[in-house]
Enzyme design. Structure first.
Site, PDB file in Angstrom:
ATOM      1  N   THR A 186       0.833  -1.204   0.000  1.00  0.00           N
ATOM      2  CA  THR A 186       0.000   0.000   0.000  1.00  0.00           C
ATOM      3  C   THR A 186       0.864   1.249   0.000  1.00  0.00           C
ATOM      4  O   THR A 186       1.976   1.223   0.501  1.00  0.00           O
ATOM      5  CB  THR A 186      -0.872  -0.048   1.265  1.00  0.00           C
ATOM      6  OG1 THR A 186      -1.818  -1.073   1.071  1.00  0.00           O
ATOM      7  CG2 THR A 186      -1.575   1.250   1.552  1.00  0.00           C
ATOM      8  N   ASP A 208      -8.458  -1.911   5.191  1.00  0.00           N
ATOM      9  CA  ASP A 208      -8.469  -0.749   6.086  1.00  0.00           C
ATOM     10  C   ASP A 208      -8.284   0.575   5.358  1.00  0.00           C
ATOM     11  O   ASP A 208      -8.726   1.621   5.857  1.00  0.00           O
ATOM     12  CB  ASP A 208      -7.355  -0.888   7.135  1.00  0.00           C
ATOM     13  CG  ASP A 208      -5.972  -0.988   6.480  1.00  0.00           C
ATOM     14  OD1 ASP A 208      -5.832  -1.744   5.491  1.00  0.00           O
ATOM     15  OD2 ASP A 208      -5.045  -0.311   6.935  1.00  0.00           O
TER      16      ASP A 208
HETATM   17  N1  ASP Z   1      -3.539  -2.527   4.331  1.00  0.00           N
HETATM   18  C1  ASP Z   1      -3.747  -3.006   2.984  1.00  0.00           C
HETATM   19  C2  ASP Z   1      -5.003  -3.838   2.946  1.00  0.00           C
HETATM   20  O1  ASP Z   1      -5.248  -4.576   3.875  1.00  0.00           O
HETATM   21  C3  ASP Z   1      -2.628  -3.836   2.469  1.00  0.00           C
HETATM   22  C4  ASP Z   1      -1.284  -3.143   2.470  1.00  0.00           C
HETATM   23  O2  ASP Z   1      -0.994  -2.346   3.365  1.00  0.00           O
HETATM   24  O3  ASP Z   1      -0.476  -3.412   1.556  1.00  0.00           O
HETATM   25  O4  ASP Z   1      -5.715  -3.772   1.963  1.00  0.00           O
END
Ligand code: ASP
Length: 314
Positions: free
Chosen positions: A181, A212
């Site tokens: 992300t 999230d």
């Molecule tokens: N937090 C993100 C999700 O759960 C994944 C990530 O941080 O790469 O969609």
């Protein structure tokens, strides 16, 4: 009002180092991308741009960079499709906007901003979010625009191992154990905070799963009275502890410093329920926290006109 010294921080995900695939050329590519992107946002802030605009620009550039799991280069769902999530929040008035499960908007972060600017709603999902974004003149792309061979291989490996999550071989953080992300937080010259986050989610996630990132208070939050926060990691756990909001709540209601609040959330609350990842946060005094409980997190920051700093490992 006296001018504040602007601060910008960005992240490109947290994760585990795969020593076997540690490759200095790849590492240099990540540092260069982080440096260029944080510098662009820093220049905007120095010219008086709002924190909101600077975060939007940084995340747009991160979305366009295939090294990170957002926009072009996003991971695949279990049906070999892409479902992208993004959010923005403005700290001075708590306005926020987000989109979830979109696959045809080139820059999901700008769609989130359009939802915020429109003001009627905070979160739009799927086809409705796409129709809204196109009405607002945002760029449409075919879903295949987001695909890279690299991410397809990653999906195949995840399927073989029956796992969800994992994200680079040949990158400093093991792609299959990385949360890619992207996000940005900023304090502008006018003393206001903002945060923006964008993601492809987790490799091999079930179609329809929302993480999230687009949930205000979980992966993204900004309040001038507390902090601006952008998270990365195992989204389900960040949702369960309202991670981003908890940083500002600890600061406002328990008198914790930004660093204390970030350490408590990342090093205690998250691991207590099996959550891994990290976050970047900045407060109105310009304090910065880049905190993670994994081996690394792609990150960069710049304060005032100082040279930007980039880092991957501890
Ligand atoms: N937090 C993100 C999700 O759960 C994944 C990530 O941080 O790469 O969609």
């Amino acid at each position: 009002m006296t001018d504040h010294i602007p601060v910008i921080a960005i992240h490109g995900g947290a994760g585990t180092i795969n020593r076997a695939s540690l490759d200095t050329a790849a590492e240099a590519r990540y540092h260069a991308a982080l440096h260029d992107i944080v510098s662009a946002a820093q220049a905007m802030l120095l010219q008086g741009a709002s924190a909101l605009d600077a975060c939007g620009k940084a995340v747009e550039l991160l979305e366009d960079c295939p090294l990170f799991n957002a926009g072009h280069g996003a991971v695949f769902t279990d049906q070999e499709t892409h479902e992208l999530d993004a959010a923005v929040m403005n700290g001075s008035d708590l306005r926020a906007g987000a989109v979830a499960g979109v696959s045809r908007i080139r820059h999901p972060v700008h769609a989130a901003r359009a939802v915020m600017d429109d003001g009627a709603h905070v979160l739009l999902g799927g086809a409705g979010a796409e129709a809204f974004a196109f009405q607002r003149g945002l760029e449409a792309v075919d879903p295949s625009f987001f695909s890279t061979d690299f991410r397809r291989q990653q999906l195949l490996r995840a399927r073989e191992q029956h796992r969800v999550a994992l994200d680079h071989d040949g990158s400093p953080l093991a792609e299959d154990k990385k949360f890619g992300t992207v996000g940005a937080v900023a304090l502008d010259l006018h003393g206001h905070l903002a945060a923006a986050t964008s993601t492809g989610g987790m490799t091999n996630k079930r179609v329809g799963r929302i993480g999230d990132t687009p949930l205000i208070g979980a992966g993204t939050y900004a309040d001038d009275r507390g902090a601006a926060v952008s998270c990365t990691g195992s989204g389900e756990m960040f949702i369960r502890i309202a991670a981003a909001y908890d940083i500002t709540a600890r600061m406002r209601h328990a008198g914790q410093s930004l660093q204390q609040a970030a350490e408590a959330v990342v090093m205690e609350s998250l691991p207590a329920i099996g959550g891994s990842g990290g976050l970047i946060a900045v407060d109105r005094a310009g304090n910065l926290s880049l905190c993670f409980n994994t081996e690394g997190m792609y990150r960069a920051h710049a304060r005032g006109g100082e040279l930007p700093q980039t880092a991957i490992f501890r």
